[in-house]
Motif scaffolding. Structure first.
Motif, PDB file in Angstrom:
ATOM      1  N   ILE A   1     -43.138 -23.153   1.127  1.00  0.00           N
ATOM      2  CA  ILE A   1     -43.498 -22.316   1.767  1.00  0.00           C
ATOM      3  C   ILE A   1     -43.127 -21.360   3.235  1.00  0.00           C
ATOM      4  CG2 ILE A   1     -45.496 -22.057   0.591  1.00  0.00           C
ATOM      5  CD1 ILE A   1     -46.930 -22.882   2.459  1.00  0.00           C
ATOM      6  N   TRP A   2     -43.293 -20.187   3.691  1.00  0.00           N
ATOM      7  CA  TRP A   2     -42.699 -19.796   5.286  1.00  0.00           C
ATOM      8  C   TRP A   2     -44.094 -18.345   5.205  1.00  0.00           C
ATOM      9  CZ3 TRP A   2     -39.983 -19.745   1.176  1.00  0.00           C
ATOM     10  CH2 TRP A   2     -38.958 -18.695   1.281  1.00  0.00           C
ATOM     11  N   PRO A   3     -43.536 -18.141   6.805  1.00  0.00           N
ATOM     12  CA  PRO A   3     -44.287 -17.064   6.564  1.00  0.00           C
ATOM     13  C   PRO A   3     -44.240 -15.255   6.228  1.00  0.00           C
ATOM     14  CG  PRO A   3     -44.393 -18.050   8.852  1.00  0.00           C
ATOM     15  CD  PRO A   3     -43.789 -19.026   8.212  1.00  0.00           C
ATOM     16  N   GLN A   4     -43.770 -14.599   6.638  1.00  0.00           N
ATOM     17  CA  GLN A   4     -42.871 -13.116   5.921  1.00  0.00           C
ATOM     18  C   GLN A   4     -42.338 -12.891   7.367  1.00  0.00           C
ATOM     19  OE1 GLN A   4     -44.815 -10.309   3.831  1.00  0.00           O
ATOM     20  NE2 GLN A   4     -43.887 -10.874   2.148  1.00  0.00           N
ATOM     21  N   PRO A   5     -41.500 -12.342   7.919  1.00  0.00           N
ATOM     22  CA  PRO A   5     -40.771 -11.518   6.718  1.00  0.00           C
ATOM     23  C   PRO A   5     -39.286 -11.665   6.704  1.00  0.00           C
ATOM     24  CG  PRO A   5     -40.528 -10.263   9.068  1.00  0.00           C
ATOM     25  CD  PRO A   5     -41.384 -12.105   8.957  1.00  0.00           C
ATOM     26  N   PHE A   6     -38.769 -13.084   7.252  1.00  0.00           N
ATOM     27  CA  PHE A   6     -37.463 -12.925   6.781  1.00  0.00           C
ATOM     28  C   PHE A   6     -37.495 -13.796   5.529  1.00  0.00           C
ATOM     29  CE2 PHE A   6     -37.305 -12.990  11.420  1.00  0.00           C
ATOM     30  CZ  PHE A   6     -36.672 -12.058  11.195  1.00  0.00           C
ATOM     31  N   ASN A   7     -35.879 -14.269   4.502  1.00  0.00           N
ATOM     32  CA  ASN A   7     -35.639 -14.657   4.199  1.00  0.00           C
ATOM     33  C   ASN A   7     -35.409 -16.487   4.511  1.00  0.00           C
ATOM     34  OD1 ASN A   7     -33.055 -15.780   4.637  1.00  0.00           O
ATOM     35  ND2 ASN A   7     -32.205 -13.984   3.382  1.00  0.00           N
ATOM     36  N   PHE A   8     -35.531 -17.363   2.293  1.00  0.00           N
ATOM     37  CA  PHE A   8     -36.093 -18.970   3.117  1.00  0.00           C
ATOM     38  C   PHE A   8     -35.119 -19.357   4.786  1.00  0.00           C
ATOM     39  CE2 PHE A   8     -34.134 -23.355   1.664  1.00  0.00           C
ATOM     40  CZ  PHE A   8     -35.443 -23.421   2.082  1.00  0.00           C
ATOM     41  N   GLU A   9     -33.248 -19.031   4.009  1.00  0.00           N
ATOM     42  CA  GLU A   9     -31.724 -18.768   4.747  1.00  0.00           C
ATOM     43  C   GLU A   9     -32.095 -18.680   6.253  1.00  0.00           C
ATOM     44  OE1 GLU A   9     -32.059 -17.332   1.764  1.00  0.00           O
ATOM     45  OE2 GLU A   9     -30.739 -19.314   0.348  1.00  0.00           O
ATOM     46  N   VAL A  10     -32.759 -17.437   7.229  1.00  0.00           N
ATOM     47  CA  VAL A  10     -32.457 -18.067   7.917  1.00  0.00           C
ATOM     48  C   VAL A  10     -34.242 -18.003   8.956  1.00  0.00           C
ATOM     49  CG1 VAL A  10     -31.372 -15.656   8.631  1.00  0.00           C
ATOM     50  CG2 VAL A  10     -33.263 -15.131   7.650  1.00  0.00           C
ATOM     51  N   THR A  11     -34.692 -18.277   7.793  1.00  0.00           N
ATOM     52  CA  THR A  11     -36.021 -19.131   8.791  1.00  0.00           C
ATOM     53  C   THR A  11     -36.028 -20.021   8.759  1.00  0.00           C
ATOM     54  OG1 THR A  11     -37.620 -17.336   6.996  1.00  0.00           O
ATOM     55  CG2 THR A  11     -38.592 -19.061   8.213  1.00  0.00           C
ATOM     56  N   PRO A  12     -36.303 -20.581  10.369  1.00  0.00           N
ATOM     57  CA  PRO A  12     -36.447 -22.040  11.097  1.00  0.00           C
ATOM     58  C   PRO A  12     -37.113 -22.865   9.615  1.00  0.00           C
ATOM     59  CG  PRO A  12     -36.655 -20.016  12.347  1.00  0.00           C
ATOM     60  CD  PRO A  12     -37.225 -19.498  11.731  1.00  0.00           C
ATOM     61  N   ASP A  13     -36.310 -24.329  10.084  1.00  0.00           N
ATOM     62  CA  ASP A  13     -37.222 -25.084   9.148  1.00  0.00           C
ATOM     63  C   ASP A  13     -38.501 -25.350   9.729  1.00  0.00           C
ATOM     64  OD1 ASP A  13     -34.774 -25.422   7.334  1.00  0.00           O
ATOM     65  OD2 ASP A  13     -34.200 -27.104   8.585  1.00  0.00           O
ATOM     66  N   ASP A  14     -38.962 -25.340  10.530  1.00  0.00           N
ATOM     67  CA  ASP A  14     -39.941 -25.502  11.905  1.00  0.00           C
ATOM     68  C   ASP A  14     -41.502 -25.044  10.971  1.00  0.00           C
ATOM     69  OD1 ASP A  14     -39.262 -24.154  12.755  1.00  0.00           O
ATOM     70  OD2 ASP A  14     -39.616 -24.646  15.436  1.00  0.00           O
ATOM     71  N   GLU A  15     -40.896 -23.776  10.528  1.00  0.00           N
ATOM     72  CA  GLU A  15     -41.640 -22.967   9.558  1.00  0.00           C
ATOM     73  C   GLU A  15     -42.095 -22.891   8.478  1.00  0.00           C
ATOM     74  OE1 GLU A  15     -41.397 -18.924  11.298  1.00  0.00           O
ATOM     75  OE2 GLU A  15     -40.260 -19.163  13.389  1.00  0.00           O
ATOM     76  N   LYS A  16     -41.262 -23.697   7.725  1.00  0.00           N
ATOM     77  CA  LYS A  16     -41.732 -24.244   6.763  1.00  0.00           C
ATOM     78  C   LYS A  16     -42.169 -25.239   5.843  1.00  0.00           C
ATOM     79  CE  LYS A  16     -36.787 -22.608   5.788  1.00  0.00           C
ATOM     80  NZ  LYS A  16     -35.617 -22.427   5.575  1.00  0.00           N
ATOM     81  N   GLU A  17     -43.071 -25.202   5.130  1.00  0.00           N
ATOM     82  CA  GLU A  17     -43.974 -26.421   4.836  1.00  0.00           C
ATOM     83  C   GLU A  17     -43.193 -26.871   3.138  1.00  0.00           C
ATOM     84  OE1 GLU A  17     -47.788 -26.556   5.073  1.00  0.00           O
ATOM     85  OE2 GLU A  17     -47.837 -24.541   6.807  1.00  0.00           O
ATOM     86  N   SER A  18     -43.194 -27.811   2.655  1.00  0.00           N
ATOM     87  CA  SER A  18     -42.697 -27.674   1.247  1.00  0.00           C
ATOM     88  C   SER A  18     -43.431 -29.255   0.857  1.00  0.00           C
ATOM     89  CB  SER A  18     -40.951 -28.348   1.235  1.00  0.00           C
ATOM     90  OG  SER A  18     -40.682 -29.448   2.435  1.00  0.00           O
ATOM     91  N   GLU A  19     -43.407 -29.291  -0.443  1.00  0.00           N
ATOM     92  CA  GLU A  19     -44.583 -30.515  -1.406  1.00  0.00           C
ATOM     93  C   GLU A  19     -43.683 -30.200  -2.684  1.00  0.00           C
ATOM     94  OE1 GLU A  19     -47.018 -33.090  -1.534  1.00  0.00           O
ATOM     95  OE2 GLU A  19     -46.775 -32.014   0.108  1.00  0.00           O
ATOM     96  N   GLN A  20     -43.814 -31.985  -3.056  1.00  0.00           N
ATOM     97  CA  GLN A  20     -42.819 -31.756  -4.406  1.00  0.00           C
ATOM     98  C   GLN A  20     -43.503 -32.218  -5.393  1.00  0.00           C
ATOM     99  OE1 GLN A  20     -39.035 -33.989  -4.150  1.00  0.00           O
ATOM    100  NE2 GLN A  20     -38.305 -32.660  -2.886  1.00  0.00           N
ATOM    101  N   PHE A  21     -43.173 -31.441  -7.030  1.00  0.00           N
ATOM    102  CA  PHE A  21     -44.252 -31.359  -7.858  1.00  0.00           C
ATOM    103  C   PHE A  21     -43.241 -32.684  -9.061  1.00  0.00           C
ATOM    104  CE2 PHE A  21     -45.966 -29.103  -4.889  1.00  0.00           C
ATOM    105  CZ  PHE A  21     -47.053 -29.173  -5.050  1.00  0.00           C
ATOM    106  N   PRO A  22     -44.392 -32.848 -10.034  1.00  0.00           N
ATOM    107  CA  PRO A  22     -43.464 -33.433 -11.615  1.00  0.00           C
ATOM    108  C   PRO A  22     -42.263 -31.847 -11.943  1.00  0.00           C
ATOM    109  CG  PRO A  22     -45.658 -34.543 -11.680  1.00  0.00           C
ATOM    110  CD  PRO A  22     -45.729 -33.246 -10.501  1.00  0.00           C
ATOM    111  N   PHE A  23     -41.318 -32.323 -12.886  1.00  0.00           N
ATOM    112  CA  PHE A  23     -40.680 -31.472 -13.372  1.00  0.00           C
ATOM    113  C   PHE A  23     -40.842 -30.888 -14.554  1.00  0.00           C
ATOM    114  CE2 PHE A  23     -36.325 -29.010 -14.711  1.00  0.00           C
ATOM    115  CZ  PHE A  23     -36.414 -28.117 -13.867  1.00  0.00           C
ATOM    116  N   THR A  24     -42.025 -30.747 -14.631  1.00  0.00           N
ATOM    117  CA  THR A  24     -43.031 -30.386 -15.677  1.00  0.00           C
ATOM    118  C   THR A  24     -43.688 -29.046 -16.236  1.00  0.00           C
ATOM    119  OG1 THR A  24     -45.218 -31.318 -15.145  1.00  0.00           O
ATOM    120  CG2 THR A  24     -43.081 -32.793 -16.614  1.00  0.00           C
TER     121      THR A  24
END
Length: 120
Positions: free
Chosen positions: A57-80
């Motif tokens: 997740i990250w705040p708008q307006p930019f897409n994933f590629e141009v948003t700085p990594d420090d503005e992104k948060e992530s979590e992993q889940f089972p592939f189910t």
């Protein structure tokens, strides 16, 4: 709230990621692979690849590629299918817990003022 019908079926993530947005919060669901070490017979260890579903997740307006990594948060889940439901629940919790972050994003037309230097 993000609902199950708002994201793609599990098989879709075997090949592609899926991005969307919800009231100022952008998100990406994609398959990732994690290497785990398991004990096998004779006390030996074996590496095994395990597929995971990653939610970012990250705040708008930019897409994933141009948003700085420090503005992104992530979590992993089972592939189910259950992992998809868990990812949706996590994203909704993050939306609720960080509501100010999502409500104070720049409109896309104003975002050009703060675009990365290489885009200018």
């Amino acid at each position: 709230m993000i609902e199950r019908k708002d994201v793609m079926p599990l098989n879709y993530y075997k090949k592609l990621g899926f991005s969307g947005s919800h009231k100022g919060m952008r998100y990406l669901l994609r398959k990732s692979t994690e290497t785990v070490v398991q004990d096998v017979e004779n006390g030996e260890k074996e590496e095994k690849s395990v597929d995971k579903l990653e939610a970012v997740i990250w705040p708008q307006p930019f897409n994933f590629e141009v948003t700085p990594d420090d503005e992104k948060e992530s979590e992993q889940f089972p592939f189910t299918e259950e992992g998809i439901l868990m990812a949706i629940e996590w994203m909704n919790e993050q939306y609720q817990n960080q509501r100010d972050r999502w409500e104070h994003t720049l409109p896309i037309l104003d975002a050009r003022r703060v675009a990365p230097e290489w885009e200018k």
